[in-house]
Design a protein around this motif. Structure first.
Motif, PDB file in Angstrom:
ATOM      1  N   THR A 127       4.418   1.502  -3.111  1.00  9.13           N
ATOM      2  CA  THR A 127       3.105   1.151  -3.644  1.00  9.13           C
ATOM      3  C   THR A 127       2.514  -0.086  -2.973  1.00  9.13           C
ATOM      4  O   THR A 127       1.319  -0.361  -3.137  1.00  9.13           O
ATOM      5  CB  THR A 127       3.192   0.910  -5.167  1.00  9.13           C
ATOM      6  OG1 THR A 127       4.277   0.007  -5.442  1.00  9.13           O
ATOM      7  CG2 THR A 127       3.432   2.211  -5.900  1.00  9.13           C
ATOM      8  N   ASN A 251       1.202   7.766  -5.384  1.00  9.94           N
ATOM      9  CA  ASN A 251      -0.162   7.469  -5.823  1.00  9.94           C
ATOM     10  C   ASN A 251      -1.157   8.509  -5.322  1.00  9.94           C
ATOM     11  O   ASN A 251      -2.124   8.850  -6.016  1.00  9.94           O
ATOM     12  CB  ASN A 251      -0.582   6.079  -5.333  1.00  9.94           C
ATOM     13  CG  ASN A 251       0.133   4.981  -6.084  1.00  9.94           C
ATOM     14  OD1 ASN A 251       0.643   5.188  -7.178  1.00  9.94           O
ATOM     15  ND2 ASN A 251       0.194   3.804  -5.494  1.00  9.94           N
ATOM     16  N   LEU A 267      -3.211   2.903 -12.020  1.00  8.83           N
ATOM     17  CA  LEU A 267      -2.822   2.734 -10.627  1.00  8.83           C
ATOM     18  C   LEU A 267      -3.110   1.310 -10.183  1.00  8.83           C
ATOM     19  O   LEU A 267      -3.939   0.608 -10.767  1.00  8.83           O
ATOM     20  CB  LEU A 267      -3.588   3.709  -9.732  1.00  8.83           C
ATOM     21  CG  LEU A 267      -3.287   5.197  -9.907  1.00  8.83           C
ATOM     22  CD1 LEU A 267      -4.304   6.017  -9.119  1.00  8.83           C
ATOM     23  CD2 LEU A 267      -1.876   5.525  -9.466  1.00  8.83           C
TER      24      LEU A 267
END
Length: 352
Positions: A127, A251, A267
């Motif tokens: 991420t 994601n 997110l």
């Protein structure tokens, strides 16, 4: 009368009985030791080959040669897995010492050269791939002679690489473990925002109470994800039990599912900056969001940071204002989208 020891007889004895003290020096290579270390760490010939950009037959051949030089098997198969033999463990321990010494030597030599040449190895959480390249790009423009390697992987493998001292620095989210051997330094904001498709009814609303999400379908990251843990903890603190529709491992997959109308998700705002200029996603104005988190630079105290790694660490910390500016710009763009949706809702004709 005993035969006098000469150079010839000494060579015969060392080559036929127990080998000489330099036998392994003459019959093994650093590449073979590097391969063995990777196989033990990764638990797979295939994964070691992928990491070192070799074919699996090449890896197998080199390990066979190393085993022959050692004089005993270094690995054994247990079902579909492999593990080192007792001899393999001893060789692996020696490998770690040898490769660690060479790595430290490389650091000291790079320090002598200053920042004109050298190498920086970063391990980046999946991420964090949205923020790390931006900082790296700016760093490389400042120091164009530095070679940079970037390994992007999940949390489990990042921790394995950290314990194995495979990289100079690591970019991770909120640390869970406290360890005197691990140094963690917060360096950039990582706000978590609630996201829906632009045609979702909540996208055109302001000040949405957390309780209003009770009937929504949630899309979560996989178990072990820091984002997942933060979202569930935030919901629990607000008395909300989210209705989880699906769990996805990236994601990008979550964003596609949101656009497809499968649900809403939290997110990192970093992962949405490209969509903020006008796409299919909208930020929901939900009570308690964004969830405030930070990215961290992590390294092992057991390994001395090179001059290049220390310089990058300082550079990343000083780069925070630029990161905040990008995030503020994205939030402003999303706010414009929300205002436009609200205006469209108000101007829409009311049906009888």
């Amino acid at each position: 009368m005993p035969t006098p020891v000469t150079a010839d007889t000494l060579e015969v004895r060392t080559s036929t009985g127990g080998h000489g003290s330099d036998y392994l020096i003459r019959h093994t290579t650093l590449r073979q030791l590097q391969l063995l270390e990777a196989i033990v760490r990764l638990g797979s010939f295939t994964r070691a080959a992928e990491e070192l950009f070799l074919t699996q037959p090449t890896v197998s051949m080199q390990i066979k040669k190393l085993s022959e030089a050692i004089g005993t098997p270094l690995f054994r198969h247990i079902g579909r897995t492999i593990e080192p033999t007792d001899a393999g463990r001893e060789v692996h321990a020696a490998c770690r010492d040898i490769l660690g010494t060479l790595s430290n030597l490389e650091i000291k030599l790079a320090d002598l050269k200053g920042l004109k040449r050298g190498r920086l190895r970063l391990g980046v959480l999946t991420t964090a791939k949205y923020v790390a390249p931006e900082i790296l790009g700016a760093f490389c423009r400042e120091y164009p002679g530095i070679d940079v390697s970037l390994k992007v992987t999940n949390r489990e493998h990042i921790l394995e690489r950290l314990l194995g001292h495979d990289d100079d620095l690591y970019v991770m989210g909120q640390p869970r473990e406290t360890n005197d051997q691990i140094q963690t330094i917060p360096f950039a904001p990582n706000p978590l925002v609630m996201v829906a498709s632009v045609d979702h009814p909540l996208a055109a609303q302001r000040a949405i109470p957390l309780s209003a999400l009770a009937e929504e379908n949630f899309i979560l990251r996989e178990s072990g994800s820091g984002i997942r843990d933060a979202v569930l903890a935030h919901c629990a603190a607000g008395g909300l039990v989210p209705r989880v529709r699906m769990q996805l491992g990236s994601n990008e997959a979550i964003k596609r599912a949101i656009v497809g109308g499968l649900g809403i998700a939290a997110l990192s705002l970093h992962s949405l900056t490209l969509e903020s200029a006008g796409g299919r996603l909208a930020l929901l104005d939900v009570e308690g969001f964004p969830i405030v988190r930070r990215w961290h630079l992590v390294y092992s105290r057991a390994r001395e940071l090179s001059l290049i790694a220390r310089t990058f660490l300082d550079f990343a910390i000083a780069y925070e204002p630029e990161i905040r500016e990008r995030l503020a710009e994205a939030e402003t763009n999303f706010a414009r989208v929300r205002d436009s949706l609200i205006a469209q809702t108000r101007s829409a004709p009311v049906s009888d």
